[in-house]
Design an enzyme around this catalytic site. Sequence first.
Site, PDB file in Angstrom:
ATOM      1  N   SER A 139       0.821  -1.201   0.000  1.00  0.00           N
ATOM      2  CA  SER A 139       0.000   0.000   0.000  1.00  0.00           C
ATOM      3  C   SER A 139       0.863   1.263   0.000  1.00  0.00           C
ATOM      4  O   SER A 139       1.634   1.499  -0.914  1.00  0.00           O
ATOM      5  CB  SER A 139      -0.955  -0.032   1.189  1.00  0.00           C
ATOM      6  OG  SER A 139      -1.898   0.988   1.076  1.00  0.00           O
ATOM      7  N   GLU A 398     -13.591   4.930   6.530  1.00  0.00           N
ATOM      8  CA  GLU A 398     -12.764   5.103   7.731  1.00  0.00           C
ATOM      9  C   GLU A 398     -11.961   6.378   7.562  1.00  0.00           C
ATOM     10  O   GLU A 398     -11.658   6.791   6.439  1.00  0.00           O
ATOM     11  CB  GLU A 398     -11.853   3.899   7.969  1.00  0.00           C
ATOM     12  CG  GLU A 398     -10.835   3.643   6.896  1.00  0.00           C
ATOM     13  CD  GLU A 398      -9.906   2.472   7.188  1.00  0.00           C
ATOM     14  OE1 GLU A 398     -10.079   1.821   8.220  1.00  0.00           O
ATOM     15  OE2 GLU A 398      -9.014   2.219   6.372  1.00  0.00           O
ATOM     16  N   LYS A 412     -12.046  -0.915   0.764  1.00  0.00           N
ATOM     17  CA  LYS A 412     -11.882   0.474   0.334  1.00  0.00           C
ATOM     18  C   LYS A 412     -11.396   0.494  -1.113  1.00  0.00           C
ATOM     19  O   LYS A 412     -10.649  -0.379  -1.534  1.00  0.00           O
ATOM     20  CB  LYS A 412     -10.931   1.224   1.265  1.00  0.00           C
ATOM     21  CG  LYS A 412      -9.579   0.596   1.506  1.00  0.00           C
ATOM     22  CD  LYS A 412      -8.833   1.390   2.570  1.00  0.00           C
ATOM     23  CE  LYS A 412      -7.476   0.806   2.884  1.00  0.00           C
ATOM     24  NZ  LYS A 412      -7.545  -0.432   3.658  1.00  0.00           N
TER      25      LYS A 412
END
Length: 586
Positions: A139, A398, A412
């Site tokens: 990520s 979030e 997400k």
Amino acid sequence: QNPKTSAIVKQLLEEGNAGELQKYFGSRMEFGTAGLRAAMGAGISHMNDLTIIQTTQGFCRYLEKNFSDLKNRGVVIGFDARAHLSSGGSSKRFARLAANTFISQGVPVYLFSDIIPTPFVPYTVTHLKLCAGIMVTASHNPKQDNGYKVYWENGAQIISPHDKGISQAIEENQEPWPQAWDDKVIDSSLLLHDPYATVNKEYFKDIQKQCFYRNINKETNLKFVHTSVHGVGHKFVQLAFKAFDLSPPFAVPEQKDPDPDFPTVKYPNPEEGKGVLTLSFALAEKDGARIILANDPDADRLAVAEKQESGEWKVFSGNELGALLGWWIFTCWKNNNRDTRAIKDIYMLSSTVSSKILRAIALKEGFHFEETLTGFKWMGNRAKQLMDQGKAVLFAFEEAIGYMCCPAVLDKDGVSAAVITAEMASFLATRNLSLSQQLKAVYDEYGFHITKASYFICHDPKVIQQLFDNLRNFDGKNTYPKSCGRFKVSGIRDLTTGYDSSQPDQKAILPTSKSSQMITFTFANGGVATMRTSGTEPKIKYYSELCAPPGNSDVEQLKKELDELVNALEKHFFQPEKNKLQRKTE
């Protein structure tokens, strides 16, 4: 058998460097609900060919135990553009080794032939009805890191007890199987499939169901800048804009192509503030764009900035964009559903450390809001449960700039979030409203929700443990703080121990986890603050919020009150000087 990692270890042996060898081989990477996340390099504490083979062997055995039809359905594997020259590791190499492991056991593998955004993996699991998915990505972590993220057959990230089951299976399957290293054999295997073309077509078809103002999109004069921060997002956001009939956004040229060195940023994380967006601001000024959309390197998160009347740029927090997207997605639903009874089956979710703005909107509008534990694994799994009961989950978010705007992906997704934000901005422009003005309108209608979040860095687990132990034994054994500076504490929820002072039996409703620290304090002034440890980084994070009922418009006073609460929290509960904690720096 990787010559580069072997050479590193041999060199250390020759030097008799016990300290470094201890670092490499002292303990195995822990497989948790987030899978694996560690630096690439030699030894069992790092991401490398061997640890990927061992992890996948364990995962494969665990899936065989859980799915009698694994060999009919198979798994999907995707990867980002990360690579590490000195150890020869790369996301693509790891993905191929993982594919090889499954294929050697007769399991069909849908291996993407090129880099993809992380959300494409959960999408493919659901779309092709597969048993599981693996995404090789770290990520927005620093460039030396990589990761191995796992999805279950429901299209959501795994939750307990799967992490423990997989971890156990990895321990039991450490000896590489025959041909484990020879990933070339997969190229001629009939079990290898490439889902790239199909998924690229189907995903964009599915997100078009969230496109409600195609005519406005075609006509809009609003200009957007997009950055993929040297990651995978560029091509896919361009395609998403096309699917919504929007003109393509201007791409930051220095950052649009994947580059594992992330040369133009200190951290490839759009959450870290304006530093990551410097080149985007410059391009926007040059091309007259008012809105910047920034994905993290695996395109599952989204940051948004907007140029204000003053000429300043406002970077929206995750909570602010969550408020805007929640308002927008509900408004679009309402405009397209005249049957008022349908609202009883509508849900929105957010994590417990995120703003409660969706709760305020839900209360006024009549739909359901639920909070979950931190992380999309909880929201994805809960969304699937609700959908299986015939409910519609319109939106989940979030505060860490993660948004689930489309039910086809139970995680997400920064690609769909980017294009839906662009449509929302284009629609608002026809009403002469900016995103900032609309955000204020949302707060005016549903009550101001002022939030402030940050973190301290701490590399010593003992100090972190001591800090939380002190909070649990503040005025003698088993007593929590009754105040924080001048702020009176009115409630405590400790999701490490399962204590909740607001419940009749003093037991927390949300699941508890002894392996991570998390305490929430409610204050008499209506403030809420949560302190927690991070699952993937050496951070102690805090999240604070003041919620005012609609009609209280003294925002400056609310901000001042929250600033004072946060200062007290840092001073009395974190004690950064005493605990030698390092503050977040811009």
